[in-house]
Design a protein around this motif. Structure first.
Motif, mmCIF file in Angstrom:
data_model
loop_
_atom_site.group_PDB
_atom_site.id
_atom_site.type_symbol
_atom_site.label_atom_id
_atom_site.label_comp_id
_atom_site.label_asym_id
_atom_site.label_seq_id
_atom_site.Cartn_x
_atom_site.Cartn_y
_atom_site.Cartn_z
ATOM 1 N N GLU A 386 0.851 -1.192 0.000
ATOM 2 C CA GLU A 386 0.000 0.000 0.000
ATOM 3 C C GLU A 386 0.887 1.241 0.000
ATOM 4 O O GLU A 386 0.913 2.017 0.953
ATOM 5 N N ARG A 414 3.066 -2.507 17.669
ATOM 6 C CA ARG A 414 3.685 -1.600 16.711
ATOM 7 C C ARG A 414 3.809 -2.162 15.293
ATOM 8 O O ARG A 414 4.195 -1.438 14.370
ATOM 9 N N LEU A 415 3.525 -3.460 15.125
ATOM 10 C CA LEU A 415 3.776 -4.083 13.818
ATOM 11 C C LEU A 415 3.014 -3.382 12.685
ATOM 12 O O LEU A 415 3.618 -3.026 11.670
ATOM 13 N N PRO A 416 1.701 -3.148 12.785
ATOM 14 C CA PRO A 416 1.015 -2.459 11.666
ATOM 15 C C PRO A 416 1.561 -1.066 11.401
ATOM 16 O O PRO A 416 1.638 -0.630 10.247
ATOM 17 N N LEU A 417 1.967 -0.354 12.495
ATOM 18 C CA LEU A 417 2.484 1.000 12.317
ATOM 19 C C LEU A 417 3.835 0.981 11.617
ATOM 20 O O LEU A 417 4.096 1.801 10.725
ATOM 21 N N ARG A 419 4.925 -1.334 9.631
ATOM 22 C CA ARG A 419 4.718 -1.772 8.253
ATOM 23 C C ARG A 419 4.286 -0.596 7.384
ATOM 24 O O ARG A 419 4.771 -0.407 6.264
ATOM 25 N N ALA A 420 3.377 0.234 7.905
ATOM 26 C CA ALA A 420 2.944 1.409 7.152
ATOM 27 C C ALA A 420 4.091 2.404 6.977
ATOM 28 O O ALA A 420 4.242 3.012 5.909
ATOM 29 N N THR A 438 11.943 -2.505 8.970
ATOM 30 C CA THR A 438 11.484 -3.897 9.035
ATOM 31 C C THR A 438 12.282 -4.700 10.065
ATOM 32 O O THR A 438 11.719 -5.551 10.765
ATOM 33 N N ALA A 448 6.232 -10.618 13.660
ATOM 34 C CA ALA A 448 6.711 -9.916 12.474
ATOM 35 C C ALA A 448 7.439 -10.840 11.521
ATOM 36 O O ALA A 448 7.375 -10.660 10.297
ATOM 37 N N ASP A 451 4.982 -12.356 9.209
ATOM 38 C CA ASP A 451 4.123 -11.438 8.467
ATOM 39 C C ASP A 451 4.600 -11.380 7.012
ATOM 40 O O ASP A 451 5.677 -10.860 6.714
ATOM 41 N N ARG A 453 3.556 -9.758 4.389
ATOM 42 C CA ARG A 453 3.668 -8.428 3.778
ATOM 43 C C ARG A 453 4.929 -7.713 4.241
ATOM 44 O O ARG A 453 5.647 -7.086 3.433
ATOM 45 N N LEU A 454 5.261 -7.830 5.529
ATOM 46 C CA LEU A 454 6.478 -7.190 6.029
ATOM 47 C C LEU A 454 7.717 -7.858 5.433
ATOM 48 O O LEU A 454 8.702 -7.181 5.094
#
Length: 927
Positions: A386, A414-417, A419-420, A438, A448, A451, A453-454
């Motif tokens: 994204e 904190r993982l989604p933050l 990643r963004a 990462t 993580a 994950d 995507r990461l």
């Protein structure tokens, strides 16, 4: 000081630093559960498989951390360690499959066959992210068993020690490996069609014949041991796990279809001819795929999406769909042979015709816009990331807000933050910072590492930062497939120098690339454009350059496009302009391409090109680019008759780049052989003495040494030639050693040293040997033994050869003036050597008949002469052969009545020498 005890413990236990701790990951997938052993380097292991468990024996001292397998995946009951072994308990009926993905070791526990999920119209398969859900065709084809991800070539997986063996069906066609590595023969009749394509980590090969196959001969094959066959009712589907860089090339022979695993970068035949795709307008629009000798259309289940995959087979090789296309209701996947349609709507129909295949709708009509299929929009392509598309100032503001949120959030939240934040950093063109983000996420949260995507973002950041060994995580099979991920995988191939493999995927993914923010797009466009230019994809390159605009970073691909279009002046002007720039890599490439173009257009010769190209070595140094340039300089030096200079440069390159020694070895051997041929004989001998290890141990090296020995003999340096042959024979093996020893022995015998000849034959003796070489060595040994007075041994050796040694035996017996025995031996050889057809006697055959007649005369064998005259006089009517045979085989004079015949024969004797001399000199023979 609180760290002092810990530091002391580490220093006292140095083995802890070297021991590799192997983590274990688990996961559940459709059709199987999976365990992954995260080795950093590929381990040597042994496997034993039973009905209820698989035992993996690892190298001594391996530390396996089984914490990640506390909750086993589906079909696995438990995972336990015992010393250096790991036992994996299987659910009853489950079947294990073990294979490698790079250094990692993967164990899949497959569902029992009766419990495999079957897609149907009521249960739609899972859709990839970004796709609109479509109904699955009601009449679904047979389900393709999920296959493991691709293993690295050439061997997809080690053969288990105790693998279950399925008995072949009675009458099954035997599939066997060929002598050529990576090739198998499937004895299908000529009417059988074939389609080949890659789906995910496996290659599918569909034969439109339902005859069963016997794959037992492939059990020990390093590539095809993992091949599986599935009967589809009138067709057979083969699945082969194969690395992403590998393809299957098919060719048709009289005995059946041959499949060979190849790397397209090294095999120009793997590309094939594109199948034309045309749209037909009308009340019911449809697509036409024009192909020669089409076979049948067979539906299968796509292993990637679970959707119906319609495969059109061909009975002629070389017709492919080189680029994947996407339409609203169907896809046209890339193929290695034949045609394929991935049906996203249940009304898609594909049928074979006399001129190819028709694609239409069973009911209603389909949206068949080929223009949109050639270049789909970015919105219609699936995504994995994204990346924001906004002004840099807005992205920086958003990044600051994310950093504040990261500081306020707990570690496990904190993982989604992060990643963004990684996606924003990449969109800003900051790969080093993105990769660091990462790594921070993985150090804070154990989730993580799992994950997907990461993981893919970390690989993309590593690729953009030029850290290719870390970017290979983009190829992990666990990552969900998408058009965007395919773009990054193709960019990784391009960065690794495999432009030919990357170009089709890059061309299909360009809309995603142009949808990125400017900072990220500008970093990726030069890599994509360079790959398209090197692969010769001129149409896709032209589209990219037109859409990208006048970016300075794309000057080199623009010049390469001009060169491909035949505009030499514009290409040279572009290269020269880039050579005056400040981009070192682009400058080096432009200099080298300009030199090659001037050589191709004959503006300079090979010697001038070699000198000019050698000067560019200082423009860019220290990587594979320099190695390739050095090898090209050496090739040009060889073309300029400076093979010794080429050899010196290649040996210097080998010392500077030991990691490329294997790739340099063939070029070094070729330069060495060329130098042996080009140098004066004494200089060539000195070169061989200096680098004897460079002589190839094959027929090419043998021929080079034999040629050099002949040059020495021509200079009356027979002793030096014999020594050279002896040294070369000792350094060779097999038939090459025996051939060199034979030549050395012949020289020794010609010099009158029969003992040295026998020693040379003894020192070069190897087994087994080709029949002709073994015969020549036996004959020469017999001649040497006869020279030493060992006649009985010589005769025994020649007798053992049978008719093949009869001529040599006749010569030895003739030297002893044992004419009856010599005539009998030569008669034995003539029965073996003379052709049956009377008109097919050549000069050598006629000479043998006259020698036989002379020996019979000296032996006083009247009966033998009469038989020779009766059997062969009609075949010797040509002069002077007929007259000579008539004189030798004429009856003895018995009285005065024979005096007129004696007078005629004396006249013939006086004319025969002149006639024979005229025949030898090629002049006309007077009758």
């Amino acid at each position: 000081m609180r760290w002092a005890p810990l530091l002391a413990m580490l220093l006292m236990a140095p083995g802890a630093w070297a021991q590799e701790i192997v983590g274990v990951r688990v996961g559940n997938h459709p059709g199987h559960g999976r365990i992954v052993f995260d080795w950093r380097t590929a381990p040597d292991y042994r496997m034993q498989q039973g009905e209820d468990a698989v035992v993996l024996q690892f190298p001594a001292g391996a530390a396996i951390n089984l914490d990640g397998a506390r909750r086993p995946p589906r079909n696995i009951l438990d995972v336990t360690a015992a010393g250096d072994a790991v036992r994996i308990g299987l659910r009853p009926g489950a079947r294990a499959r073990v294979f490698r993905v790079g250094p990692k070791l993967v164990v899949d526990a497959m569902d029992p066959v009766a419990e495999r999920p079957v897609p149907s119209a009521q249960a739609a398969p899972p859709q990839r992210r970004g796709r609109a859900p479509e109904a699955v065709a009601a009449a679904s084809p047979a389900v393709a068993t999920p296959m493991p991800p691709p293993a690295s070539m050439p061997a997809p997986a080690p053969v288990p020690l105790a693998a279950p063996v399925a008995l072949p069906q009675p009458g099954a066609l035997p599939v066997r490996p060929l002598a050529q590595r990576g090739a198998i023969l499937l004895p299908y009749p000529p009417t059988t069609g074939l389609a080949i394509l890659r789906r995910g980590g496996q290659v599918l090969a569909l034969f439109d014949s339902g005859e069963p196959l016997n794959l037992s001969a492939l059990r020990d094959d390093p590539i095809f041991a993992a091949l599986e066959a599935e009967a589809l009712g009138g067709a057979t589907l083969l699945r082969l796990p194969l690395a992403s860089s590998g393809q299957l090339r098919a060719r048709r022979e009289a005995t059946g279809w041959i499949l060979q695993a190849v790397r397209p970068a090294d095999d120009a035949e793997a590309a094939g001819r594109a199948i034309p795709v045309e749209a037909e307008d009308g009340a019911a629009p449809r697509l036409v795929l024009r192909a020669r000798q089409p076979g049948r259309v067979v539906p299968v289940t796509d292993p990637e999406s679970g959707l119906p995959l319609l495969l059109g087979t061909l009975r002629e090789i070389g017709q492919v769909m080189p680029v994947a296309r996407r339409l609203p209701e169907l896809d046209l996947p890339q193929t290695m042979l034949g045609a394929a349609v991935l049906a996203r709507a249940d009304r898609v129909v594909m049928q074979a015709t006399g001129s190819g295949f028709l694609i239409g709708a069973g009911t209603g009509s389909l949206a068949l816009d080929l223009a949109a299929a050639e270049m789909p929009t970015a919105a219609s392509m699936t995504r994995s990331f994204e990346f924001p598309r906004m002004a840099p100032a807005q992205m920086l503001e958003r990044l600051r807000a994310l950093q504040a949120s990261i500081g306020a959030a707990p570690s496990l939240g904190r993982l989604p933050l992060r990643r963004a934040a990684t996606e924003i950093l990449l969109a800003l063109g900051l790969p080093q910072e993105a990769q660091a983000m990462t790594e921070l996420a993985k150090s804070e949260d154990p989730q993580a590492a799992r994950d997907a995507r990461l993981t893919a973002l970390g690989g993309a950041a590593a690729l953009l930062a030029g850290r290719l060994p870390q970017a290979v995580v983009l190829r992990q099979p666990e990552l969900p497939d998408s058009d965007e991920l395919n773009l990054w995988r193709m960019l990784l191939l391009a960065a690794e120098g495999q432009a030919g493999l990357a170009a089709p995927g890059l061309a299909a993914s360009l809309p995603v690339l142009f949808d990125y923010a400017e900072a990220l797009r500008s970093r990726l466009l030069p890599l994509a454009a360079q790959a398209l230019a090197e692969a010769g994809a001129t149409e896709s390159l032209r589209q990219l350059l037109d859409q990208a605009g006048p970016l300075p970073e794309l000057a080199l691909p623009r010049a390469m496009l001009a060169e491909a279009g035949g505009d030499t002046a514009a290409a040279l002007a572009g290269y020269d302009e880039i050579a005056r720039g400040r981009d070192r890599l682009a400058r080096a490439r432009a200099l080298r391409r300009a030199i090659e173009l001037r050589l191709t257009t004959q503006q300079i010769d090979a010697g001038q090109a070699a000198r000019a190209l050698e000067a560019t070595l200082f423009a860019w140094r220290g990587d594979a680019e320099e190695v390739v340039t050095r090898m090209r300089v050496a090739e040009l030096r060889r073309g300029a008759r400076d093979a010794r200079g080429a050899l010196a440069l290649l040996r210097e390159t080998e010392a500077l780049f030991p990691g490329h020694a294997a790739a340099l070895r063939p070029a070094i051997g070729a330069a060495f052989l060329a130098a042996l041929e080009q140098e004066p004989p004494i200089g060539a001998v000195a070169l061989f003495d200096a680098y004897p290890e460079l002589l190839p141990h094959d027929a090419v090296g043998e021929a080079a040494i034999l040629q050099l020995a002949d040059r020495l003999v021509a200079l009356d340096l027979t002793e030096r030639a014999a020594l050279l042959l002896g040294q070369a024979a000792l350094r060779n093996t097999g038939a090459a050693r025996a051939g060199l020893g034979l030549r050395q022995a012949a020289l020794r015998l010609a010099e009158g040293d029969a003992g040295a000849a026998l020693s040379a034959l003894h020192d070069s003796a190897v087994q087994p040997l080709p029949d002709a070489l073994a015969r020549d060595r036996t004959i020469l040994a017999a001649r040497a033994q006869a020279r030493l007075g060992r006649m009985e041994e010589a005769v025994a050796g020649l007798d053992a050869l049978g008719p093949a040694g009869a001529e040599a035996l006749a010569e030895l017996l003739a030297d002893r003036q044992d004419w009856p025995a010599a005539a009998a031996a030569l008669a034995n050889y003539l029965r073996f050597a003379l052709p049956a057809a009377p008109a097919s006697l050549d000069t050598a055959h006629r000479q043998l008949l006259l020698r036989q007649a002379a020996m019979l005369v000296l032996a006083g064998d009247e009966a033998g002469l009469a038989a020779l005259r009766t059997d062969h006089a009609p075949r010797m009517t040509e002069e002077p052969w007929g007259a000579a045979l008539a004189l030798l085989t004429a009856e003895q004079l018995r009285g005065l009545a024979d005096l007129p015949r004696l007078q005629r024969e004396m006249s013939l004797f006086r004319t025969i020498p002149a006639r024979l001399e005229a025949l030898r000199a090629g002049g006309p023979v007077t009758r």
